[in-house]
Design an enzyme around this catalytic site. Sequence first.
Site, short mmCIF file in Angstrom:
data_model
loop_
_atom_site.label_atom_id
_atom_site.label_comp_id
_atom_site.label_asym_id
_atom_site.label_seq_id
_atom_site.Cartn_x
_atom_site.Cartn_y
_atom_site.Cartn_z
N ASP A 32 -8.01 19.57 -14.10
CA ASP A 32 -8.29 18.19 -14.50
C ASP A 32 -7.91 18.12 -15.98
OD1 ASP A 32 -9.43 15.85 -15.51
OD2 ASP A 32 -11.16 15.93 -14.17
N ARG B 50 0.84 -1.20 0.00
CA ARG B 50 0.00 0.00 0.00
C ARG B 50 0.87 1.25 0.00
NH1 ARG B 50 -1.30 1.68 4.60
NH2 ARG B 50 -2.01 -0.30 5.44
N TYR C 44 -16.86 17.56 -14.81
CA TYR C 44 -17.23 16.15 -14.95
C TYR C 44 -18.24 15.79 -13.85
CZ TYR C 44 -16.67 11.08 -14.71
OH TYR C 44 -16.89 9.74 -14.66
N LYS D 100 -8.61 7.17 -19.24
CA LYS D 100 -8.96 7.73 -20.55
C LYS D 100 -7.74 7.71 -21.48
CE LYS D 100 -12.71 8.26 -18.18
NZ LYS D 100 -13.08 9.51 -17.52
C1 LIG Z 1 -13.61 9.92 -16.22
C2 LIG Z 1 -13.26 11.23 -15.67
C3 LIG Z 1 -13.00 11.41 -14.30
C4 LIG Z 1 -13.15 10.28 -13.29
O1 LIG Z 1 -12.21 9.27 -13.50
P1 LIG Z 1 -12.49 7.70 -13.17
O2 LIG Z 1 -11.23 7.06 -13.61
O3 LIG Z 1 -13.69 7.30 -13.94
O4 LIG Z 1 -12.71 7.63 -11.70
C5 LIG Z 1 -12.63 12.66 -13.88
N1 LIG Z 1 -12.54 13.71 -14.73
C6 LIG Z 1 -12.78 13.58 -16.04
C7 LIG Z 1 -12.66 14.76 -16.94
C8 LIG Z 1 -13.15 12.35 -16.56
O5 LIG Z 1 -13.43 12.23 -17.87
#
Ligand SMILES: *Cc1c(COP(=O)(O)O)cnc(C)c1O
Length: 385
Positions: free
Chosen positions: A178, A53, A106, A203
């Site tokens: 982000d 961890r 988001y 992503k």
């Molecule tokens: C998908 C997404 C998230 C969240 O991420 P997860 O891996 O699904 O927890 C946060 N911000 C943006 C812009 C996203 O597209």
Amino acid sequence: MTDLNALGFNTRAIHAGQEPDPVTGAVVGGIVQSSTFAQDGIGQLRNGYEYGRGTNPTRDSLQAQLAAVEHGKHAFSFSSGLAAEDSLIRAVLRPGDHIVLGNDAYGGSYRLISRVLGPWGIEHSAVDMAATEQVAAAATEKTKLFWVETPSNPMMNITDIAALAKLAHAQGALLLVDNTFASPYLQNPLDLGADIVVHSTTKYIGGHSDVIGGAVVVRDDELAEKIGFVQFAVGAVSGPMDAFLTTRGLKTLGVRMDRHSTNAQRLAEWLQGRAGVERVLYPGLEDHPGHELAKRQMKAFGGMISVQFDGGAAAARKVAESTSLFTLAESLGGIESLMNYPSEMTHASVKGTELAVPENLIRLSVGIEDVDDLIADLDAALGKL
Ligand SMILES: *Cc1c(COP(=O)(O)O)cnc(C)c1O
């Protein structure tokens, strides 16, 4: 090894944290699927490894790679984008602190901030982050964090990161970007004055729709210490297999983003002016309000397009259910093209709130297939309207 920061993006993505294994010479480091590490005497650790961890070599390798591609100094890898955001907020904020975030954030980030952390005393205001006067008006002496996505999801708004960083710092707050939509290949917020970058590595960074993960990247040592402590103490870390898959994806991010961007540009231009299409939201189009800013702030315009239809929700839903190459699915950033109907899918959690998404909108995550095939697929779907 040579100073990685002096090297180009792809060289950093391929080499940072990726030295051959010192024992076997394996060019690709192993997946260290071990929860614990042998000690040579009580408290005598080998290379600092004690318990999975806290630290794991496969995760360390990913973290070094993430820091290098985002021009950061410290990176932290988590089990999902939202786990990264949750740990980050716990590390830098206290009950009573206030976040100013985009009114097109988001949906999952908004749900985390409003419904999970809200009851624990974290306050927030959602505003148009591109409108400086709205941001300034929302900030109070309790505001400790500005939170922006650019391009935003799914409205594709572009915000001036450098200007927002100045505003945040003048208020005594930190700026978090982000950077999931742009990816570190197209945009490096820390170079523009941001303090914290978060990613859903699920992503573009992972890039193959086969792993969930998240990351936080910073330069500041004090911030890093706080985030590292929460990563260890809360434990929302990525496992070795997930870290390995994310590292493998990140090595090819540059070549993938180039293709995502050229395919999306072609598709956006093709969609514009088609019968039934009301509006195409893509920063690479000259009539996009953020086009000039995106040109300055990003290397290219990315693979995400949103489309609004004249025929309202019925038309958007019809198109979403009529393609064959574009798969109807949540998520984005993989090599395969996906189509999403945000108001009932990714953004269903913000329906009826200040963050609601237009019902005549579909979002395309344009993959790296042959673009003529993607155009033919959309042409057939639009033909059903
Ligand atoms: C998908 C997404 C998230 C969240 O991420 P997860 O891996 O699904 O927890 C946060 N911000 C943006 C812009 C996203 O597209």
